[in-house]
Design an enzyme around this catalytic site. Sequence first.
Site, PDB file in Angstrom:
ATOM      1  N   ARG A   1      11.760  -5.430   5.000  1.00 52.64           N
ATOM      2  CA  ARG A   1      11.298  -3.839   4.795  1.00 52.64           C
ATOM      3  C   ARG A   1      12.299  -3.298   5.512  1.00 52.64           C
ATOM      4  O   ARG A   1      12.550  -3.484   6.731  1.00 52.64           O
ATOM      5  CB  ARG A   1      10.053  -3.868   5.259  1.00 52.64           C
ATOM      6  CG  ARG A   1      10.053  -2.083   5.369  1.00 52.64           C
ATOM      7  CD  ARG A   1       8.274  -1.538   5.323  1.00 52.64           C
ATOM      8  NE  ARG A   1       7.799  -2.653   5.997  1.00 52.64           N
ATOM      9  CZ  ARG A   1       6.357  -2.655   6.073  1.00 52.64           C
ATOM     10  NH1 ARG A   1       5.190  -1.979   5.536  1.00 52.64           N
ATOM     11  NH2 ARG A   1       5.923  -2.741   7.680  1.00 52.64           N
TER      12      ARG A   1
ATOM     13  N   ARG B   1      -0.749  -8.711  13.404  1.00 51.09           N
ATOM     14  CA  ARG B   1      -1.474  -8.023  12.179  1.00 51.09           C
ATOM     15  C   ARG B   1      -1.894  -8.737  11.408  1.00 51.09           C
ATOM     16  O   ARG B   1      -3.615  -8.514  10.670  1.00 51.09           O
ATOM     17  CB  ARG B   1      -0.431  -7.294  11.775  1.00 51.09           C
ATOM     18  CG  ARG B   1       0.380  -6.254  12.531  1.00 51.09           C
ATOM     19  CD  ARG B   1       1.996  -5.849  11.975  1.00 51.09           C
ATOM     20  NE  ARG B   1       1.978  -5.385  11.048  1.00 51.09           N
ATOM     21  CZ  ARG B   1       2.709  -5.052   9.990  1.00 51.09           C
ATOM     22  NH1 ARG B   1       4.081  -5.163  10.865  1.00 51.09           N
ATOM     23  NH2 ARG B   1       3.230  -4.987   9.273  1.00 51.09           N
TER      24      ARG B   1
ATOM     25  N   LYS C   1       0.671  -0.967  -0.121  1.00 50.09           N
ATOM     26  CA  LYS C   1       0.070  -0.092   0.115  1.00 50.09           C
ATOM     27  C   LYS C   1       0.914   1.332   0.051  1.00 50.09           C
ATOM     28  O   LYS C   1       0.626   2.120  -0.884  1.00 50.09           O
ATOM     29  CB  LYS C   1      -0.823   0.123   1.816  1.00 50.09           C
ATOM     30  CG  LYS C   1      -1.786  -1.335   1.283  1.00 50.09           C
ATOM     31  CD  LYS C   1      -2.837  -1.128   2.271  1.00 50.09           C
ATOM     32  CE  LYS C   1      -1.953  -0.822   3.950  1.00 50.09           C
ATOM     33  NZ  LYS C   1      -1.267  -2.471   4.229  1.00 50.09           N
TER      34      LYS C   1
ATOM     35  N   ARG D   1      11.134  -1.755  11.173  1.00 51.26           N
ATOM     36  CA  ARG D   1       9.578  -1.240  11.486  1.00 51.26           C
ATOM     37  C   ARG D   1       9.405  -2.373  13.166  1.00 51.26           C
ATOM     38  O   ARG D   1       9.648  -3.231  12.760  1.00 51.26           O
ATOM     39  CB  ARG D   1       8.521  -1.063  11.838  1.00 51.26           C
ATOM     40  CG  ARG D   1       8.037   0.250  10.750  1.00 51.26           C
ATOM     41  CD  ARG D   1       6.769   0.326   9.296  1.00 51.26           C
ATOM     42  NE  ARG D   1       5.693  -0.252  10.479  1.00 51.26           N
ATOM     43  CZ  ARG D   1       4.842  -0.301   9.291  1.00 51.26           C
ATOM     44  NH1 ARG D   1       4.465   0.533   8.123  1.00 51.26           N
ATOM     45  NH2 ARG D   1       3.713  -1.210  10.000  1.00 51.26           N
TER      46      ARG D   1
ATOM     47  N   ARG E   1     -10.186   0.657   8.747  1.00 49.81           N
ATOM     48  CA  ARG E   1      -9.908  -0.502   8.729  1.00 49.81           C
ATOM     49  C   ARG E   1     -10.719  -1.873   9.579  1.00 49.81           C
ATOM     50  O   ARG E   1     -10.954  -2.777   9.782  1.00 49.81           O
ATOM     51  CB  ARG E   1      -8.624  -0.755  10.026  1.00 49.81           C
ATOM     52  CG  ARG E   1      -7.112  -0.505   9.191  1.00 49.81           C
ATOM     53  CD  ARG E   1      -5.681  -0.445  10.248  1.00 49.81           C
ATOM     54  NE  ARG E   1      -4.965  -1.492   9.891  1.00 49.81           N
ATOM     55  CZ  ARG E   1      -3.856  -0.860   9.250  1.00 49.81           C
ATOM     56  NH1 ARG E   1      -3.964  -0.091   8.572  1.00 49.81           N
ATOM     57  NH2 ARG E   1      -2.374  -1.769   9.190  1.00 49.81           N
TER      58      ARG E   1
HETATM   59  P1  AP5 Z   1       4.515  -1.594   2.046  1.00 52.88           P
HETATM   60  O1  AP5 Z   1       3.998  -1.028   0.281  1.00 52.88           O
HETATM   61  O2  AP5 Z   1       5.532  -0.655   2.890  1.00 52.88           O
HETATM   62  O3  AP5 Z   1       3.511  -2.458   2.109  1.00 52.88           O
HETATM   63  P2  AP5 Z   1       2.382  -1.564   3.283  1.00 52.88           P
HETATM   64  O4  AP5 Z   1       1.302  -2.337   2.917  1.00 52.88           O
HETATM   65  O5  AP5 Z   1       2.349  -0.338   3.368  1.00 52.88           O
HETATM   66  O6  AP5 Z   1       2.189  -2.502   4.708  1.00 52.88           O
HETATM   67  P3  AP5 Z   1       2.332  -2.087   5.848  1.00 52.88           P
HETATM   68  O7  AP5 Z   1       3.400  -2.928   7.276  1.00 52.88           O
HETATM   69  O8  AP5 Z   1       2.089  -0.641   6.392  1.00 52.88           O
HETATM   70  O9  AP5 Z   1       0.643  -2.124   6.477  1.00 52.88           O
HETATM   71  P4  AP5 Z   1       0.393  -2.304   7.744  1.00 52.88           P
HETATM   72  O10 AP5 Z   1      -1.238  -1.712   7.399  1.00 52.88           O
HETATM   73  O11 AP5 Z   1       0.222  -3.165   8.351  1.00 52.88           O
HETATM   74  O12 AP5 Z   1       0.947  -0.836   8.318  1.00 52.88           O
HETATM   75  P5  AP5 Z   1       0.426   0.753   8.755  1.00 52.88           P
HETATM   76  O13 AP5 Z   1       1.519   0.737   8.567  1.00 52.88           O
HETATM   77  O14 AP5 Z   1      -0.655   1.057   8.082  1.00 52.88           O
HETATM   78  O15 AP5 Z   1       5.710  -2.491   1.250  1.00 52.88           O
HETATM   79  C1  AP5 Z   1       6.006  -4.021   2.337  1.00 52.88           C
HETATM   80  C2  AP5 Z   1       7.186  -4.393   1.188  1.00 52.88           C
HETATM   81  O16 AP5 Z   1       7.839  -5.294   0.945  1.00 52.88           O
HETATM   82  C3  AP5 Z   1       8.274  -3.568   1.676  1.00 52.88           C
HETATM   83  O17 AP5 Z   1      10.036  -3.266   2.074  1.00 52.88           O
HETATM   84  C4  AP5 Z   1       8.824  -3.015   0.450  1.00 52.88           C
HETATM   85  O18 AP5 Z   1       9.802  -2.184  -0.615  1.00 52.88           O
HETATM   86  C5  AP5 Z   1       7.537  -4.587  -0.360  1.00 52.88           C
HETATM   87  N1  AP5 Z   1       7.826  -4.413  -1.588  1.00 52.88           N
HETATM   88  C6  AP5 Z   1       6.603  -3.298  -1.708  1.00 52.88           C
HETATM   89  N2  AP5 Z   1       5.623  -4.159  -2.952  1.00 52.88           N
HETATM   90  C7  AP5 Z   1       5.942  -4.905  -3.772  1.00 52.88           C
HETATM   91  C8  AP5 Z   1       6.222  -6.141  -5.028  1.00 52.88           C
HETATM   92  N3  AP5 Z   1       4.736  -5.400  -5.625  1.00 52.88           N
HETATM   93  N4  AP5 Z   1       6.953  -6.781  -4.871  1.00 52.88           N
HETATM   94  C9  AP5 Z   1       8.440  -7.151  -3.889  1.00 52.88           C
HETATM   95  N5  AP5 Z   1       8.454  -6.657  -2.547  1.00 52.88           N
HETATM   96  C10 AP5 Z   1       7.102  -5.389  -2.563  1.00 52.88           C
HETATM   97  O19 AP5 Z   1      -0.198  -0.013  10.269  1.00 52.88           O
HETATM   98  C11 AP5 Z   1       0.609   0.396  11.661  1.00 52.88           C
HETATM   99  C12 AP5 Z   1      -0.065  -0.272  13.099  1.00 52.88           C
HETATM  100  O20 AP5 Z   1      -0.721   1.248  12.732  1.00 52.88           O
HETATM  101  C13 AP5 Z   1      -1.259  -1.124  12.689  1.00 52.88           C
HETATM  102  O21 AP5 Z   1      -0.442  -2.415  13.121  1.00 52.88           O
HETATM  103  C14 AP5 Z   1      -2.064  -0.624  13.541  1.00 52.88           C
HETATM  104  O22 AP5 Z   1      -1.483  -1.106  14.972  1.00 52.88           O
HETATM  105  C15 AP5 Z   1      -1.883   1.119  13.602  1.00 52.88           C
HETATM  106  N6  AP5 Z   1      -3.220   1.953  12.241  1.00 52.88           N
HETATM  107  C16 AP5 Z   1      -2.814   1.937  11.275  1.00 52.88           C
HETATM  108  N7  AP5 Z   1      -3.621   2.749  10.521  1.00 52.88           N
HETATM  109  C17 AP5 Z   1      -4.702   2.164  12.048  1.00 52.88           C
HETATM  110  C18 AP5 Z   1      -5.982   2.799  11.912  1.00 52.88           C
HETATM  111  N8  AP5 Z   1      -6.812   3.177  10.686  1.00 52.88           N
HETATM  112  N9  AP5 Z   1      -6.968   1.460  12.301  1.00 52.88           N
HETATM  113  C19 AP5 Z   1      -6.643   1.151  13.649  1.00 52.88           C
HETATM  114  N10 AP5 Z   1      -4.751   1.338  13.939  1.00 52.88           N
HETATM  115  C20 AP5 Z   1      -4.612   1.649  12.960  1.00 52.88           C
HETATM  116 MG    MG Z   2       2.285   0.362   4.922  1.00 55.03          MG
END
Ligand code: AP5
Ligand code: MG
Length: 214
Positions: free
Chosen positions: A127, A171, A13, A160, A88
């Site tokens: 990552r 997660r 994402k 992270r 979410r």
């Molecule tokens: P990346 O692009 O970083 O993936 P992502 O989908 O953004 O993954 P996240 O880990 O950020 O998602 P998340 O939902 O767990 O975390 P968030 O920060 O939102 O890519 C991942 C890796 O893959 C990278 O190394 C990249 O280089 C590689 N990659 C990408 N595309 C690729 C491809 N095509 N091929 C190969 N490799 C590839 O949330 C974190 C925490 O915050 C949650 O757990 C929760 O505690 C809290 N939180 C956030 N939002 C909310 C909400 N709305 N409500 C409640 N809690 C929340």
């Molecule tokens: Mg992300």
Amino acid sequence: MISLIMGLPGAGKGTQADLIIEKYGIKHVSTGNIFRSAIAEKTALGTELASYMDQGNLVPDELTINILKEELSKDEYKVGFLLDGFPRTKVQAEYLNQMLIDMNLELDNIIYVNVAEEEIMGRLTGRLSCPNCGATYHAVNLPPKVENTCDKCSTQLITRSDDTVESVQNRLEVAKSQTMPVIEFYQESGKVIEIDASSKSVETVFNEITKSIG
Ligand code: AP5
Ligand code: MG
Ligand code: ZN
């Protein structure tokens, strides 16, 4: 343009969001990045957020919504925005729906990046993240130009604190039970652009997204 990008943790994402906002001239709103900035400031709020996030649990809806509301009240989002990681839960989706009605706005696109679960662990444990600007890299798939250094802002990259095997497993469980129903709800509305991103490069996924958005 008001868009959502949805998908399991590690689906890509954030990676795609960086490319989309550049092409369409809109702002990236990642609740995860906003929370991590608060944690970096070492405030009481940051300590509370970290207690949920490090374990891979969701931040409670009310707190999440309040923080998002404050962020979106900034003028910079008037050009349009891409929400990443929100909504979410069903409660968050209902809030967003009402907020858009109140602002007289409509969702233009809902992008669902669908990646096979088997690929997720490798992506997340490899990552590298920028603690300053939120950019993401991968040690093997998408390395930065200079080792451990952000291409965009030259900050030293980190792993992270929620990219441990245990936290990623939790997660994934949380996303499947709480967030997949929200994606399914949007799918019923017929507005979802679903991209099968398994085993596809960042560029291929981006091309498929832009072809669908137009
Ligand atoms: P990346 O692009 O970083 O993936 P992502 O989908 O953004 O993954 P996240 O880990 O950020 O998602 P998340 O939902 O767990 O975390 P968030 O920060 O939102 O890519 C991942 C890796 O893959 C990278 O190394 C990249 O280089 C590689 N990659 C990408 N595309 C690729 C491809 N095509 N091929 C190969 N490799 C590839 O949330 C974190 C925490 O915050 C949650 O757990 C929760 O505690 C809290 N939180 C956030 N939002 C909310 C909400 N709305 N409500 C409640 N809690 C929340
Ligand atoms: Mg992300
Ligand atoms: Zn950076």
